[in-house]
Write a protein that holds these residues in place. Structure first.
Motif, PDB file in Angstrom:
ATOM      1  N   TRP A  43       3.898 -33.487 -25.068  1.00  0.00           N
ATOM      2  CA  TRP A  43       4.033 -34.661 -24.205  1.00  0.00           C
ATOM      3  C   TRP A  43       2.694 -35.028 -23.574  1.00  0.00           C
ATOM      4  CZ3 TRP A  43       3.511 -34.543 -18.766  1.00  0.00           C
ATOM      5  CH2 TRP A  43       3.756 -35.766 -18.139  1.00  0.00           C
ATOM      6  N   GLN A  44       1.950 -34.026 -23.126  1.00  0.00           N
ATOM      7  CA  GLN A  44       0.641 -34.276 -22.524  1.00  0.00           C
ATOM      8  C   GLN A  44      -0.295 -34.960 -23.519  1.00  0.00           C
ATOM      9  OE1 GLN A  44       0.349 -30.491 -19.416  1.00  0.00           O
ATOM     10  NE2 GLN A  44      -0.687 -30.329 -21.335  1.00  0.00           N
ATOM     11  N   GLY A  82       5.516 -40.142 -24.416  1.00  0.00           N
ATOM     12  CA  GLY A  82       6.933 -40.219 -24.751  1.00  0.00           C
ATOM     13  C   GLY A  82       7.766 -39.896 -23.529  1.00  0.00           C
ATOM     14  N   ASN A  83       9.073 -40.026 -23.690  1.00  0.00           N
ATOM     15  CA  ASN A  83       9.960 -39.702 -22.572  1.00  0.00           C
ATOM     16  C   ASN A  83      10.621 -38.357 -22.823  1.00  0.00           C
ATOM     17  OD1 ASN A  83      12.394 -40.024 -24.111  1.00  0.00           O
ATOM     18  ND2 ASN A  83      12.242 -42.238 -23.846  1.00  0.00           N
ATOM     19  N   VAL A  91      10.933 -36.006 -26.326  1.00  0.00           N
ATOM     20  CA  VAL A  91      10.286 -34.698 -26.402  1.00  0.00           C
ATOM     21  C   VAL A  91      11.318 -33.606 -26.662  1.00  0.00           C
ATOM     22  CG1 VAL A  91       8.964 -32.992 -25.086  1.00  0.00           C
ATOM     23  CG2 VAL A  91       8.351 -35.403 -24.947  1.00  0.00           C
ATOM     24  N   LEU A 131       8.571 -33.339 -16.595  1.00  0.00           N
ATOM     25  CA  LEU A 131       8.267 -34.745 -16.852  1.00  0.00           C
ATOM     26  C   LEU A 131       8.675 -35.626 -15.671  1.00  0.00           C
ATOM     27  CD1 LEU A 131       7.754 -33.542 -19.640  1.00  0.00           C
ATOM     28  CD2 LEU A 131       8.778 -35.582 -20.630  1.00  0.00           C
TER      29      LEU A 131
END
Length: 152
Positions: free
Chosen positions: A28-29, A33-34, A38, A64
Motif C-alpha cells: 500500500w505504501q 489503493g484502498n 489491499v 490505513l
C-alpha cells in the motif's frame, strides 16, 4: 500440537497475520489503493498460509484508516520524518503503533517482540534495532500501566 492459548488466540497464526499485514501495508505504501483492494490482493495467500485472517484484516484496515494519526504518534520518537524511515521499518512501526494504540488486548511485550522479529526477517540489517528503540520508548508513554515497573 495445538498452540492455541486459553483465550482462544493462536500465537502462530497471529504472527503469520502480522507478517502478511506487513507485506500488505508495504504494498500500500508503494502503490496506494484502498483497504479493500489491499486486503483482496493478500487474502487468497493468507487463507493458504493458515493465518488469522480476521486479525490480518483488522491490522491492515486499522493502519490505513488511522495512518495520519499513527504517523503523528510516532513522530515524537523518530530521529527523522516518517517518510525518511526505511519503507519496511515504516510499515512495521505503523502496524505496531496501531496495535499499541488500538489493540489494548495485545500485551505491549508481544507487540514489541513481534515487530522486532518481523523487522529482523524483512527489514534492513540493523532495522530491528531501530524499531525496538522507537517502540520501547513509545510503549512507556502509551502503555504506562504495563511498562510502569520498567519506567520506575
Amino acid at each position: 500440537m495445538n498452540s492455541r492459548r486459553k483465550d482462544g488466540i493462536d500465537p502462530v497464526t497471529r504472527a503469520r497475520a502480522r507478517r502478511r499485514a506487513l507485506q500488505a501495508v508495504y504494498a500500500w505504501q508503494v502503490s496506494g489503493g484502498n483497504a479493500q483492494q489491499v486486503i483482496a490482493q493478500f487474502a487468497h495467500e493468507q487463507a493458504h498460509e493458515v493465518a488469522d485472517l480476521e486479525y490480518f484484516e483488522d491490522l491492515v484496515r486499522g493502519v490505513l484508516a488511522h495512518c495520519a494519526e499513527l504517523d503523528a504518534d510516532l513522530a515524537e520518537y523518530l530521529d527523522r520524518t516518517v517518510e525518511e524511515v526505511d519503507p519496511v521499518e515504516r510499515a512495521v512501526l505503523r502496524i505496531a503503533t496501531y496495535e499499541l494504540r488500538h489493540r489494548l488486548d495485545v500485551p505491549y511485550r508481544v507487540v514489541l517482540n513481534e515487530a522486532v522479529e518481523i523487522a529482523k526477517r524483512f527489514g534492513s540489517e540493523h532495522g530491528h534495532t531501530y524499531v525496538n528503540g522507537v517502540l520501547d520508548r513509545a510503549a512507556m508513554q502509551w502503555r504506562p500501566a504495563e511498562t510502569g515497573a520498567r519506567a520506575g
